[in-house]
Design a protein around this motif. Structure first.
Motif, PDB file in Angstrom:
ATOM      1  N   GLY A 133      47.552  33.638  22.412  1.00  0.00           N
ATOM      2  CA  GLY A 133      47.606  32.196  22.602  1.00  0.00           C
ATOM      3  C   GLY A 133      49.005  31.636  22.754  1.00  0.00           C
ATOM      4  N   ASN A 134      50.027  32.478  22.650  1.00  0.00           N
ATOM      5  CA  ASN A 134      51.410  32.037  22.838  1.00  0.00           C
ATOM      6  C   ASN A 134      51.800  32.294  24.285  1.00  0.00           C
ATOM      7  OD1 ASN A 134      54.236  31.743  22.878  1.00  0.00           O
ATOM      8  ND2 ASN A 134      54.382  32.239  20.698  1.00  0.00           N
ATOM      9  N   TYR A 135      52.095  31.235  25.035  1.00  0.00           N
ATOM     10  CA  TYR A 135      52.297  31.343  26.475  1.00  0.00           C
ATOM     11  C   TYR A 135      53.755  31.529  26.895  1.00  0.00           C
ATOM     12  CZ  TYR A 135      47.550  29.434  26.567  1.00  0.00           C
ATOM     13  OH  TYR A 135      46.211  29.224  26.366  1.00  0.00           O
ATOM     14  N   ASN A 136      54.702  31.555  25.968  1.00  0.00           N
ATOM     15  CA  ASN A 136      56.114  31.533  26.337  1.00  0.00           C
ATOM     16  C   ASN A 136      56.859  32.743  25.811  1.00  0.00           C
ATOM     17  OD1 ASN A 136      56.399  28.780  27.658  1.00  0.00           O
ATOM     18  ND2 ASN A 136      55.457  28.231  25.703  1.00  0.00           N
ATOM     19  N   GLY A 137      57.219  33.650  26.735  1.00  0.00           N
ATOM     20  CA  GLY A 137      58.082  34.757  26.378  1.00  0.00           C
ATOM     21  C   GLY A 137      59.484  34.260  26.059  1.00  0.00           C
ATOM     22  N   VAL A 138      60.192  34.984  25.176  1.00  0.00           N
ATOM     23  CA  VAL A 138      61.505  34.533  24.707  1.00  0.00           C
ATOM     24  C   VAL A 138      62.481  35.696  24.728  1.00  0.00           C
ATOM     25  CG1 VAL A 138      62.801  33.495  22.812  1.00  0.00           C
ATOM     26  CG2 VAL A 138      60.434  32.792  23.229  1.00  0.00           C
ATOM     27  N   SER A 139      63.685  35.421  25.217  1.00  0.00           N
ATOM     28  CA  SER A 139      64.778  36.384  25.185  1.00  0.00           C
ATOM     29  C   SER A 139      65.867  35.868  24.256  1.00  0.00           C
ATOM     30  CB  SER A 139      65.351  36.579  26.588  1.00  0.00           C
ATOM     31  OG  SER A 139      66.387  37.520  26.587  1.00  0.00           O
ATOM     32  N   ILE A 146      57.344  39.153  24.728  1.00  0.00           N
ATOM     33  CA  ILE A 146      56.579  39.001  25.966  1.00  0.00           C
ATOM     34  C   ILE A 146      55.250  38.333  25.652  1.00  0.00           C
ATOM     35  CG2 ILE A 146      55.452  40.224  27.872  1.00  0.00           C
ATOM     36  CD1 ILE A 146      57.528  42.429  27.554  1.00  0.00           C
ATOM     37  N   ALA A 147      54.880  37.344  26.485  1.00  0.00           N
ATOM     38  CA  ALA A 147      53.589  36.662  26.346  1.00  0.00           C
ATOM     39  C   ALA A 147      52.540  37.440  27.132  1.00  0.00           C
ATOM     40  CB  ALA A 147      53.696  35.228  26.844  1.00  0.00           C
ATOM     41  N   PRO A 148      51.620  38.151  26.467  1.00  0.00           N
ATOM     42  CA  PRO A 148      50.670  39.013  27.182  1.00  0.00           C
ATOM     43  C   PRO A 148      49.628  38.247  27.978  1.00  0.00           C
ATOM     44  CG  PRO A 148      50.114  38.919  24.860  1.00  0.00           C
ATOM     45  CD  PRO A 148      51.430  38.203  25.008  1.00  0.00           C
ATOM     46  N   TYR A 149      49.494  36.950  27.718  1.00  0.00           N
ATOM     47  CA  TYR A 149      48.483  36.183  28.446  1.00  0.00           C
ATOM     48  C   TYR A 149      48.692  36.274  29.952  1.00  0.00           C
ATOM     49  CZ  TYR A 149      45.497  32.384  29.989  1.00  0.00           C
ATOM     50  OH  TYR A 149      44.527  31.649  30.633  1.00  0.00           O
ATOM     51  N   TRP A 150      49.943  36.436  30.399  1.00  0.00           N
ATOM     52  CA  TRP A 150      50.265  36.353  31.822  1.00  0.00           C
ATOM     53  C   TRP A 150      50.253  37.701  32.524  1.00  0.00           C
ATOM     54  CZ3 TRP A 150      49.433  31.607  32.606  1.00  0.00           C
ATOM     55  CH2 TRP A 150      49.828  30.638  31.682  1.00  0.00           C
ATOM     56  N   ILE A 151      49.709  38.747  31.886  1.00  0.00           N
ATOM     57  CA  ILE A 151      49.634  40.065  32.514  1.00  0.00           C
ATOM     58  C   ILE A 151      48.256  40.198  33.162  1.00  0.00           C
ATOM     59  CG2 ILE A 151      49.983  42.533  32.215  1.00  0.00           C
ATOM     60  CD1 ILE A 151      52.386  40.739  31.394  1.00  0.00           C
ATOM     61  N   TRP A 152      48.230  40.104  34.492  1.00  0.00           N
ATOM     62  CA  TRP A 152      46.984  40.136  35.254  1.00  0.00           C
ATOM     63  C   TRP A 152      47.145  41.077  36.438  1.00  0.00           C
ATOM     64  CZ3 TRP A 152      42.860  36.494  34.219  1.00  0.00           C
ATOM     65  CH2 TRP A 152      43.165  35.551  33.225  1.00  0.00           C
ATOM     66  N   THR A 153      46.025  41.567  36.962  1.00  0.00           N
ATOM     67  CA  THR A 153      46.031  42.336  38.202  1.00  0.00           C
ATOM     68  C   THR A 153      44.949  41.784  39.123  1.00  0.00           C
ATOM     69  OG1 THR A 153      46.128  44.562  39.147  1.00  0.00           O
ATOM     70  CG2 THR A 153      44.417  44.145  37.490  1.00  0.00           C
ATOM     71  N   PHE A 154      44.982  42.215  40.387  1.00  0.00           N
ATOM     72  CA  PHE A 154      44.058  41.699  41.400  1.00  0.00           C
ATOM     73  C   PHE A 154      43.484  42.878  42.159  1.00  0.00           C
ATOM     74  CE2 PHE A 154      42.903  39.052  45.162  1.00  0.00           C
ATOM     75  CZ  PHE A 154      42.277  38.010  44.486  1.00  0.00           C
ATOM     76  N   ARG A 155      42.184  43.115  41.970  1.00  0.00           N
ATOM     77  CA  ARG A 155      41.539  44.298  42.510  1.00  0.00           C
ATOM     78  C   ARG A 155      40.525  43.925  43.588  1.00  0.00           C
ATOM     79  NH1 ARG A 155      40.551  46.444  36.352  1.00  0.00           N
ATOM     80  NH2 ARG A 155      42.623  47.354  36.015  1.00  0.00           N
ATOM     81  N   SER A 156      40.917  44.042  44.841  1.00  0.00           N
ATOM     82  CA  SER A 156      40.023  43.891  45.993  1.00  0.00           C
ATOM     83  C   SER A 156      39.167  42.636  45.933  1.00  0.00           C
ATOM     84  CB  SER A 156      39.122  45.132  46.122  1.00  0.00           C
ATOM     85  OG  SER A 156      39.909  46.268  46.376  1.00  0.00           O
ATOM     86  N   SER A 157      39.814  41.493  46.172  1.00  0.00           N
ATOM     87  CA  SER A 157      39.108  40.217  46.199  1.00  0.00           C
ATOM     88  C   SER A 157      39.895  39.226  47.023  1.00  0.00           C
ATOM     89  CB  SER A 157      38.902  39.686  44.771  1.00  0.00           C
ATOM     90  OG  SER A 157      38.178  38.466  44.801  1.00  0.00           O
ATOM     91  N   THR A 158      39.275  38.080  47.303  1.00  0.00           N
ATOM     92  CA  THR A 158      39.966  36.959  47.928  1.00  0.00           C
ATOM     93  C   THR A 158      39.862  35.715  47.067  1.00  0.00           C
ATOM     94  OG1 THR A 158      37.960  36.372  49.154  1.00  0.00           O
ATOM     95  CG2 THR A 158      39.548  37.806  50.272  1.00  0.00           C
ATOM     96  N   LEU A 159      39.182  35.817  45.930  1.00  0.00           N
ATOM     97  CA  LEU A 159      38.913  34.658  45.084  1.00  0.00           C
ATOM     98  C   LEU A 159      39.898  34.591  43.929  1.00  0.00           C
ATOM     99  CD1 LEU A 159      35.024  34.951  44.887  1.00  0.00           C
ATOM    100  CD2 LEU A 159      36.376  33.496  46.422  1.00  0.00           C
ATOM    101  N   TYR A 160      40.423  33.404  43.691  1.00  0.00           N
ATOM    102  CA  TYR A 160      41.355  33.229  42.578  1.00  0.00           C
ATOM    103  C   TYR A 160      40.703  33.616  41.252  1.00  0.00           C
ATOM    104  CZ  TYR A 160      44.799  31.109  39.505  1.00  0.00           C
ATOM    105  OH  TYR A 160      45.749  30.907  38.522  1.00  0.00           O
ATOM    106  N   SER A 161      39.410  33.374  41.131  1.00  0.00           N
ATOM    107  CA  SER A 161      38.691  33.661  39.890  1.00  0.00           C
ATOM    108  C   SER A 161      38.590  35.156  39.599  1.00  0.00           C
ATOM    109  CB  SER A 161      37.283  33.058  39.942  1.00  0.00           C
ATOM    110  OG  SER A 161      36.554  33.603  41.030  1.00  0.00           O
ATOM    111  N   GLN A 162      38.938  35.990  40.574  1.00  0.00           N
ATOM    112  CA  GLN A 162      38.813  37.431  40.398  1.00  0.00           C
ATOM    113  C   GLN A 162      40.085  38.104  39.903  1.00  0.00           C
ATOM    114  OE1 GLN A 162      35.785  39.204  40.691  1.00  0.00           O
ATOM    115  NE2 GLN A 162      35.185  37.045  40.605  1.00  0.00           N
ATOM    116  N   TRP A 163      41.107  37.318  39.551  1.00  0.00           N
ATOM    117  CA  TRP A 163      42.233  37.908  38.836  1.00  0.00           C
ATOM    118  C   TRP A 163      41.702  38.491  37.525  1.00  0.00           C
ATOM    119  CZ3 TRP A 163      47.170  38.847  40.247  1.00  0.00           C
ATOM    120  CH2 TRP A 163      47.649  38.212  41.398  1.00  0.00           C
ATOM    121  N   PHE A 164      42.152  39.696  37.181  1.00  0.00           N
ATOM    122  CA  PHE A 164      41.650  40.401  36.002  1.00  0.00           C
ATOM    123  C   PHE A 164      42.768  40.488  34.966  1.00  0.00           C
ATOM    124  CE2 PHE A 164      40.755  44.216  33.498  1.00  0.00           C
ATOM    125  CZ  PHE A 164      39.432  43.989  33.150  1.00  0.00           C
TER     126      PHE A 164
END
Length: 622
Positions: A133-139, A146-164
């Protein structure tokens, strides 16, 4: 032959003819060089390590599917992001988990860290993984969160909702791309190899540690969808070799798509501003169109931010990008695509940077006196000294829509190209779902293209499309002439409906069009029609002007040339007035008192089928 590293070594460069074996409590330190291993790397124990520093890279020659490396030890290599805690970079890890299993392993962000001192670049501190739930990585000096919420991949799609969402899980397959936002704060520690501070601000350094990826790495694609992949190795690759590989060419459209994002300090999707630049073998890189987005990830408006030009020929370590499938199968990254190029714009190798790390490195590919590359260490046996650095001669065309952002397109030329689709020459646009666009129309292709390469013919006409979901103003002009296109050549936008030619090199095309997708009305040409307003033998025989005080259009025909018709169009091409069988009167007048203010086109056609088109402006009518 097996090379055993039983002692601590500090290397300037080495070639291992077979296996590289690093024994327990030993390490290999490589500074400003590359290591080439023809077979596998065995990092025998948890205390067996390889450190690549200061532009160092590892090349391998194995052909095994999913690699042949093994070991509990780790290779360590740096890469810097280019964004703060609100923006994304697209990544692809050069390493996977360290283990005793032969072959490539999955990756997770728990394998990231930072150099923890400015004295010894072997030392590092593992990154802290924040709660989901923490959205801000800090150095900060000595630490990285590192904020893990923002680690996503995109597997064979054209829809924004299909980010995994991957988050902190170690489930990213070798070669699979992922997104990661940067950090706020700064870290002034500077490793002694001269690579700058860990984070001078919005440019976080990450220490990737794990078993190095090698061999053939496959990622699935499907027809008509995007897949996020990238450079999976601890070395650069030649993107041209990846795109031209016969197996890959049968599965993707020949374009690599790179995400660019403007600095907008918000985590809300509706505040994002970004888009995809496009790279092809024949045309090079076309900058991204920077759009804002709706909360569901669909396009909103083209912003005033201008996309940048990046050098994409040799994707550096860690670089992620999208590909679009044209069939179902697996695209392959191979060791044969790998080479040794030091990162930097001057070397045509940028990780979304506007300036490089190495401007005068020994293997710099930039030489203003040579059109060819220098020698480049590589695994495909390419003699780069016989390879030209440039792309097809081309015109960069910029389109401003509703006085906001710019749509970037390129029209290039070569005898090997056709009017239809040419693989990795023509670049399909990502604007199909956008509310407005300017694009090239190719033979037998329903799609929009941001780059079109064709055979040059000064008498030829190259069709373009204009699309909008609401009434929109389009301003179109030449932005640049690149790679040897004749600087003396004029460029026109031709409106076939009104037969008006707009010089978009010295001026611009400026037209407001109603909602719609117009694919058959406009074209790019290099000559004005012989019967246009610039043909003195025809056009100068007529005087066409608007009397705004009296509210009428006047046409003077002093040579009594027989006219078959006169048509008045508004700027969108709508017919406002049409008169036929005019004859050879010396003068014609038509009332314009009921017309709105604006620019109109008068088109005269003689009985000999000669055409004259002239603009008039209607304003301040009584």
């Amino acid at each position: 032959m097996k090379i055993n590293y039983l002692l601590t070594l500090f290397l300037l460069g080495i070639t291992a003819q077979a296996q590289m074996y690093v024994s327990p409590n030993s390490y290999v330190f490589v500074n400003d060089q590359y290591v080439f291993v023809t077979q596998d790397v065995n990092l025998n124990a948890a205390t067996s390590n390889i450190y690549l520093r200061n532009n160092s890279q590892l090349l391998q020659g194995t052909t095994a599917v999913n690699g042949a490396n093994v070991g509990l030890g780790a290779l360590s290599v740096y890469q810097e992001g280019t964004v703060n805690n609100y923006q994304y970079n697209y990544w692809c890890s050069p390493v996977g988990a360290s283990n005793a299993t032969v072959g490539n392993s999955a990756f997770g962000i728990t394998q990231l860290g930072i150099p923890s001192t400015n004295l010894d670049t072997r030392s590092y501190t593992t990154a802290s993984i924040l709660p989901i739930g923490n959205y801000n990585g800090v150095s900060a000096n000595g630490s990285l969160s590192i904020a893990p919420y923002w680690i996503w991949t995109f597997r064979s799609s054209t829809l924004y909702s299909q980010w995994f969402q991957i988050a902190s899980a170690s489930t990213l397959a070798a070669g699979e791309g992922f997104t990661m936002k940067g950090t706020s704060g700064s870290d002034t520690f500077t490793p002694f190899t001269g690579s700058g501070a860990n984070n001078p601000g919005s440019k976080q350094r990450y220490d990737f540690r794990g078993k190095p990826n090698d061999g053939t790495i496959n990622n699935s694609v499907t027809n008509g969808t995007f897949t996020l992949i990238g450079n999976p190795y601890p070395s650069t690759i030649d993107i041209n070799l990846f795109l031209s590989d016969a197996g890959n060419a049968a599965l993707i459209n020949g374009t690599a798509y790179y995400w660019e994002q403007a600095v907008v300090n918000s985590h809300l999707i509706a505040s994002y501003q970004g888009g995809y630049g496009k790279y092809t073998i024949g045309g090079g890189y076309v900058p991204a169109d920077i759009w804002s987005y709706n909360s569901d990830g669909t396009y909103n408006v083209d912003t005033t931010v201008n996309g940048a030009v990046y050098q994409r020929r040799f994707p550096p370590i860690g670089q992620g990008f999208m590909v679009m499938g044209t069939a179902t199968g697996s695209v392959s990254m191979k060791n044969s695509f790998r080479n040794y190029i030091k990162e930097g714009a001057v070397n045509l190798s940028e990780f979304a940077k506007t300036s490089g790390k190495a401007t005068n490195s020994p293997n710099s590919v930039y030489d203003p006196n040579s059109e060819f590359f220098p020698e480049i260490p590589n695994l495909a046996g390419v003699d780069y000294t016989q390879v030209r650095k440039t792309y097809a001669p081309q015109i960069r065309i910029n389109t401003k829509i509703n006085e906001t952002g710019i749509i970037h397109t390129a029209l290039g030329f070569g005898d090997q190209y056709t009017d239809g689709f040419d693989y990795s020459g023509d670049a399909r646009a990502t604007s199909d779902g956008a509310p407005a666009s300017f694009y090239f129309v190719l033979d037998n292709q329903p799609y929009e293209f941001a780059m079109s390469l064709a055979k040059f013919d000064i008498d030829k006409k190259y069709p373009v499309g204009l699309k909008s979901t609401a009434q929109s103003n389009f301003k179109i002009k030449v932005g640049d002439l690149l790679y040897g296109f004749d600087p003396n050549q004029q460029v026109y936008m031709h409106d076939k409906q009104t037969d008006v030619y707009y010089n978009i090199k010295t001026g611009e095309f400026d037209m407001t069009l109603p909602a719609g997708d117009v694919r058959d009305r406009f074209e790019i040409t290099f000559k004005e029609n012989a019967l246009s307003t610039n043909d003195n033998s025809i056009a100068d025989n007529f005087t066409v002007f608007q009397n705004n005080d009296g509210g009428f259009l006047t046409i003077k025909n002093p040579k009594a040339i027989a006219l078959s018709n006169c048509v008045l169009y508004d700027i969108s091409g709508k017919v406002i007035l049409s008169k036929t069988s005019l004859g050879s009167n010396l003068s014609f007048e038509y009332s314009t008192s009921g017309l709105s203010e604006g620019v109109y086109i008068v088109k005269l056609t003689t009985e000999k089928n000669e055409v004259v088109a002239k603009k008039i402006s209607i304003f301040n009518k009584k």
